[in-house]
Design a protein around this motif. Structure first.
Motif, PDB file in Angstrom:
ATOM      1  N   PRO A 467       0.865 -85.311-122.168  1.00 26.66           N
ATOM      2  CA  PRO A 467       0.671 -86.738-121.869  1.00 26.66           C
ATOM      3  C   PRO A 467       0.134 -86.996-120.465  1.00 26.66           C
ATOM      4  O   PRO A 467      -0.697 -87.894-120.279  1.00 26.66           O
ATOM      5  CB  PRO A 467       2.078 -87.322-122.024  1.00 26.66           C
ATOM      6  N   PHE A 468       0.579 -86.229-119.487  1.00 26.14           N
ATOM      7  CA  PHE A 468       0.200 -86.494-118.106  1.00 26.14           C
ATOM      8  C   PHE A 468      -1.310 -86.384-117.913  1.00 26.14           C
ATOM      9  O   PHE A 468      -1.922 -87.171-117.189  1.00 26.14           O
ATOM     10  CB  PHE A 468       0.933 -85.530-117.170  1.00 26.14           C
ATOM     11  N   GLU A 469      -1.941 -85.413-118.570  1.00 27.87           N
ATOM     12  CA  GLU A 469      -3.399 -85.233-118.443  1.00 27.87           C
ATOM     13  C   GLU A 469      -4.142 -86.449-118.994  1.00 27.87           C
ATOM     14  O   GLU A 469      -5.097 -86.943-118.385  1.00 27.87           O
ATOM     15  CB  GLU A 469      -3.831 -83.973-119.195  1.00 27.87           C
ATOM     16  N   VAL A 470      -3.700 -86.929-120.147  1.00 28.31           N
ATOM     17  CA  VAL A 470      -4.351 -88.094-120.755  1.00 28.31           C
ATOM     18  C   VAL A 470      -4.140 -89.328-119.890  1.00 28.31           C
ATOM     19  O   VAL A 470      -5.063 -90.104-119.629  1.00 28.31           O
ATOM     20  CB  VAL A 470      -3.807 -88.330-122.179  1.00 28.31           C
ATOM     21  N   GLU A 471      -2.918 -89.519-119.416  1.00 28.79           N
ATOM     22  CA  GLU A 471      -2.607 -90.665-118.570  1.00 28.79           C
ATOM     23  C   GLU A 471      -3.427 -90.651-117.280  1.00 28.79           C
ATOM     24  O   GLU A 471      -3.940 -91.680-116.836  1.00 28.79           O
ATOM     25  CB  GLU A 471      -1.108 -90.672-118.248  1.00 28.79           C
ATOM     26  N   ASN A 473      -6.331 -89.329-116.740  1.00 27.91           N
ATOM     27  CA  ASN A 473      -7.731 -89.674-116.999  1.00 27.91           C
ATOM     28  C   ASN A 473      -7.902 -91.152-117.323  1.00 27.91           C
ATOM     29  O   ASN A 473      -8.873 -91.781-116.887  1.00 27.91           O
ATOM     30  CB  ASN A 473      -8.274 -88.810-118.143  1.00 27.91           C
ATOM     31  N   LEU A 474      -6.984 -91.734-118.055  1.00 30.87           N
ATOM     32  CA  LEU A 474      -7.066 -93.171-118.342  1.00 30.87           C
ATOM     33  C   LEU A 474      -7.000 -93.991-117.059  1.00 30.87           C
ATOM     34  O   LEU A 474      -7.681 -95.014-116.921  1.00 30.87           O
ATOM     35  CB  LEU A 474      -5.927 -93.597-119.282  1.00 30.87           C
ATOM     36  N   MET A 475      -6.196 -93.533-116.105  1.00 27.20           N
ATOM     37  CA  MET A 475      -6.037 -94.283-114.860  1.00 27.20           C
ATOM     38  C   MET A 475      -7.278 -94.232-113.967  1.00 27.20           C
ATOM     39  O   MET A 475      -7.365 -94.961-112.982  1.00 27.20           O
ATOM     40  CB  MET A 475      -4.810 -93.783-114.100  1.00 27.20           C
ATOM     41  N   ALA A 483      -0.485 -96.011-117.279  1.00 21.55           N
ATOM     42  CA  ALA A 483      -0.618 -95.611-118.676  1.00 21.55           C
ATOM     43  C   ALA A 483       0.498 -94.648-119.049  1.00 21.55           C
ATOM     44  O   ALA A 483       0.962 -93.861-118.218  1.00 21.55           O
ATOM     45  CB  ALA A 483      -1.975 -94.950-118.914  1.00 21.55           C
ATOM     46  N   ALA A 484       0.924 -94.723-120.287  1.00 27.48           N
ATOM     47  CA  ALA A 484       1.889 -93.771-120.837  1.00 27.48           C
ATOM     48  C   ALA A 484       1.446 -93.417-122.241  1.00 27.48           C
ATOM     49  O   ALA A 484       0.966 -94.279-122.997  1.00 27.48           O
ATOM     50  CB  ALA A 484       3.293 -94.359-120.849  1.00 27.48           C
ATOM     51  N   VAL A 485       1.595 -92.140-122.595  1.00 26.06           N
ATOM     52  CA  VAL A 485       1.040 -91.631-123.844  1.00 26.06           C
ATOM     53  C   VAL A 485       2.134 -90.967-124.674  1.00 26.06           C
ATOM     54  O   VAL A 485       2.980 -90.242-124.140  1.00 26.06           O
ATOM     55  CB  VAL A 485      -0.100 -90.630-123.540  1.00 26.06           C
ATOM     56  N   TYR A 520     -14.356 -94.458-123.505  1.00 24.90           N
ATOM     57  CA  TYR A 520     -14.298 -93.807-122.185  1.00 24.90           C
ATOM     58  C   TYR A 520     -13.484 -92.519-122.266  1.00 24.90           C
ATOM     59  O   TYR A 520     -13.902 -91.467-121.756  1.00 24.90           O
ATOM     60  CB  TYR A 520     -13.683 -94.781-121.176  1.00 24.90           C
ATOM     61  N   ALA A 521     -12.331 -92.592-122.919  1.00 27.14           N
ATOM     62  CA  ALA A 521     -11.465 -91.426-123.021  1.00 27.14           C
ATOM     63  C   ALA A 521     -12.110 -90.307-123.841  1.00 27.14           C
ATOM     64  O   ALA A 521     -11.992 -89.122-123.500  1.00 27.14           O
ATOM     65  CB  ALA A 521     -10.126 -91.827-123.633  1.00 27.14           C
ATOM     66  N   ARG A 522     -12.800 -90.669-124.909  1.00 27.31           N
ATOM     67  CA  ARG A 522     -13.475 -89.651-125.732  1.00 27.31           C
ATOM     68  C   ARG A 522     -14.560 -88.946-124.926  1.00 27.31           C
ATOM     69  O   ARG A 522     -14.761 -87.732-125.053  1.00 27.31           O
ATOM     70  CB  ARG A 522     -14.080 -90.305-126.978  1.00 27.31           C
ATOM     71  N   LYS A 523     -15.244 -89.713-124.081  1.00 25.50           N
ATOM     72  CA  LYS A 523     -16.301 -89.126-123.266  1.00 25.50           C
ATOM     73  C   LYS A 523     -15.728 -88.195-122.204  1.00 25.50           C
ATOM     74  O   LYS A 523     -16.271 -87.105-121.959  1.00 25.50           O
ATOM     75  CB  LYS A 523     -17.113 -90.235-122.600  1.00 25.50           C
ATOM     76  N   VAL A 524     -14.642 -88.598-121.606  1.00 32.86           N
ATOM     77  CA  VAL A 524     -14.062 -87.819-120.502  1.00 32.86           C
ATOM     78  C   VAL A 524     -13.250 -86.627-121.006  1.00 32.86           C
ATOM     79  O   VAL A 524     -13.315 -85.525-120.441  1.00 32.86           O
ATOM     80  CB  VAL A 524     -13.169 -88.730-119.630  1.00 32.86           C
TER      81      VAL A 524
END
Length: 571
Positions: A467-471, A473-475, A483-485, A520-524
């Motif tokens: 989760p931390f990696e996704v959060e 990148n979203l930030m 963000a929390a995932v 954005y998330a899919r691209k990153v």
């Protein structure tokens, strides 16, 4: 600029010896053992630091209450004598239910000197969390105020047979035979107290940590933990003579004890204590007025400050600030960079747990900073990345190895038990290794990177997503403040990634922004890792120490039991 205590990490780590490095701690006179209260107070209060300010309490009205090391020695001696007069036995548990007031610090240190076991409670707790901890900890003394006693404790007394006395800090007279005036007892107590012989393995501290379900766990620490408090103060917090230090942690949390009380005092510096809760402008004014050199705070506070559209050092004189550190929840790389702009110094993250009793992995002032990293292990602490399968633990070598974060259990502040739960305690260890329950990876330079709690990892389309990696990148998106995932069950792929997002001011959560963030998330991150669902929320559930409660988000999403919510931050 002062030179850091830790000048060369690799040399210090390679040659580190706990006994040699802690030789500055004198131990009790005549070789009668090791006592945290003596090392934090009495050796200074009887020596060259007698007249040095130990604690400066900033009252809500911004008036001061100051305690020198000499005065603290006398006041804590009085409290130890109060415990003696009440017939409290060594090893019995003394609890506090207070905010940041002088009586809390006197209770904690006086209890340690007396060889009672000290346990802090969050002042925001309601009756049931208080009952759970007092009952499980078999508390014999509770130090609190009249309001908390009448509203939260009095109705529990019939269910707490072990609780002998409630000491009320703001009562001029006793309320009854059990609820006594703190000040009246202190006034009658002697300012002289000789600390009894104390074994380094004698219990000293009891800290409750929230469980995902059911009752909280009570982690027991011993007097030898002071070695870690001293070394982390020296090398991580970089305490030096004359320093002014401010730890904003709530005194009910382990950080509020280890680094809000013990570590700065053991290292002989001045601690600032603010009675008030978070207020950005008040905090900045305290940093300026008290010329704070070292500031230890939490990601929750940092995120709140980041959302304000101001650069604090442009409006406040923060030139005395040498070091800013964060603990609680992993710090995103953006916050590290923001700290450099806001304060003139980056914010240094570090990692530890209630069970470790002190900082275990850190970014150090003299070392290259990798934003987003936990840093490198404390000298004297051996850390590894392991593959854990059943009863087998295999350490993983090589760059970017990812797995369970484990620590060799031979450091002084490792907890010695979960109170009354031996089986649960034993499950935390495998051979010589402590299983932290966190997943991490180690890079080629020896830096550790947090991946997530083992029970938070999302299994989606054959991938293991932290989760931390996704959060993080979203930030990076300009609209996202927090963000929390979580993982949400989806039969076709196992789990899908769902993100809960708090937006920055000026942005509206709507379908267009949801699609923009997903794209954005899919691209990153790529389509397998990126969130497939996004929910906009006003706030995220967190503990008072700043940890995002992903398990609570998941429980609410799936309609499952929410577990222990006693440390939930009230929004």
């Amino acid at each position: 600029m002062k030179k850091a205590n830790l000048k060369d990490y690799d040399i210090t780590y390679g040659a580190f010896d706990w006994e040699k490095e802690t030789a500055a701690l004198s131990g009790l006179p005549e070789g009668k053992g090791l006592n945290i209260g003596y090392e934090a107070v009495d050796r200074h209060g009887s020596g060259s630091l007698k007249d040095v300010l130990a604690i400066r309490l900033v009252r809500k009205d911004q008036s001061y209450e100051d305690l020198t090391y000499g005065a603290l020695k006398k006041r804590t001696a009085q409290f130890a004598n109060v415990l003696r007069r009440l017939g409290i036995e060594e090893g019995e548990r003394v609890f506090s239910l207070l905010g940041r007031v002088p009586e809390l610090y006197i209770t904690a240190l006086g209890s340690l000197k007396y060889r009672a076991v000290y346990c802090p409670l969050f002042s925001v707790f309601g009756p049931e969390p208080i009952f759970q901890r007092l009952s499980k900890g078999e508390g014999v003394v509770l130090v609190t105020n009249v309001q908390f006693y009448l509203k939260k404790v009095r109705d529990l007394l019939g269910r707490l047979p072990a609780l002998k006395y409630i000491l009320l800090t703001d009562a001029a007279e006793d309320l009854d035979d059990r609820a006594l005036s703190f000040s009246k007892l202190m006034d009658k107590a002697s300012e002289d107290f000789t600390i009894p012989p104390t074994g380094e393995e004698d219990p000293a501290l009891l800290h409750f940590t929230s469980g995902t379900t059911g009752m909280p766990k009570g982690a027991i620490h011993v007097h030898k933990a002071v070695y870690t408090h001293y070394i982390t103060g020296k090398y991580v917090l970089d305490f030096q003579p004359g320093d002014v230090f401010w730890c904003t942690a709530d005194p009910g949390w382990v950080t509020g004890t280890s680094y809000g009380i013990i570590s700065p005092l053991v290292n002989g510096v001045t601690s600032i204590v603010d009675e008030e809760e978070f207020d950005a402008m008040r905090w900045y004014s305290i940093l300026e007025k008290e010329k704070v050199n070292i500031w230890y705070t939490a990601p929750t506070a940092i995120r709140r400050l980041m959302r304000m559209k101001m650069v604090p050092r442009e409006k406040f004189d923060l030139s005395a600030l040498r070091l800013v550190l964060s603990v609680g929840e992993p710090l995103h790389a953006e916050a590290v960079a923001w700290g450099k702009e806001a304060f003139g110094v980056p914010i240094l993250d570090n990692w530890w747990q209630t069970e470790t009793g002190g900082i275990m992995i850190a970014n150090y002032p003299s070392m290259k900073i990798k934003p987003g990293s936990m840093g490198r292990p404390l000298p004297g602490v051996e850390v590894g990345i392991a593959d854990v399968d059943g009863e087998q633990l295999v350490l993983l070598d090589g760059s970017d190895a990812q797995g369970h974060l484990v620590l060799k259990k031979n450091f002084p502040s490792i907890f010695r038990a979960y109170l009354g739960e031996e089986q649960r305690y034993q499950k935390c260890f495998m051979g010589d290794w402590y299983l932290s329950g966190d997943l991490a990876k180690k890079d080629a330079d020896g830096y550790y990177w947090f991946v997530g709690r083992a029970d938070d990892i999302i299994k989606t389309s054959g991938h293991m997503v932290g989760p931390f990696e996704v959060e993080s990148n979203l930030m990076k998106h300009p609209a996202v403040a927090e963000a929390a995932v979580i993982g949400k069950p989806e039969p076709s792929i196992g789990e899908l990634v769902k993100a809960f997002v708090v937006l920055k001011e000026g942005h509206e959560g709507n379908e267009d922004l949801e699609l923009e963030l997903i794209g954005y998330a899919r691209k990153v991150m790529g389509p397998a890792v990126a969130p497939k669902e996004i929910a906009f929320v006003d706030s995220l559930p967190k503990t008072k120490s700043g940890k995002i409660l992903r398990r609570l988000l998941k429980a609410r999403e799936l309609g499952l039991p929410e577990g222990d919510l006693s440390t939930l931050e009230k929004n």
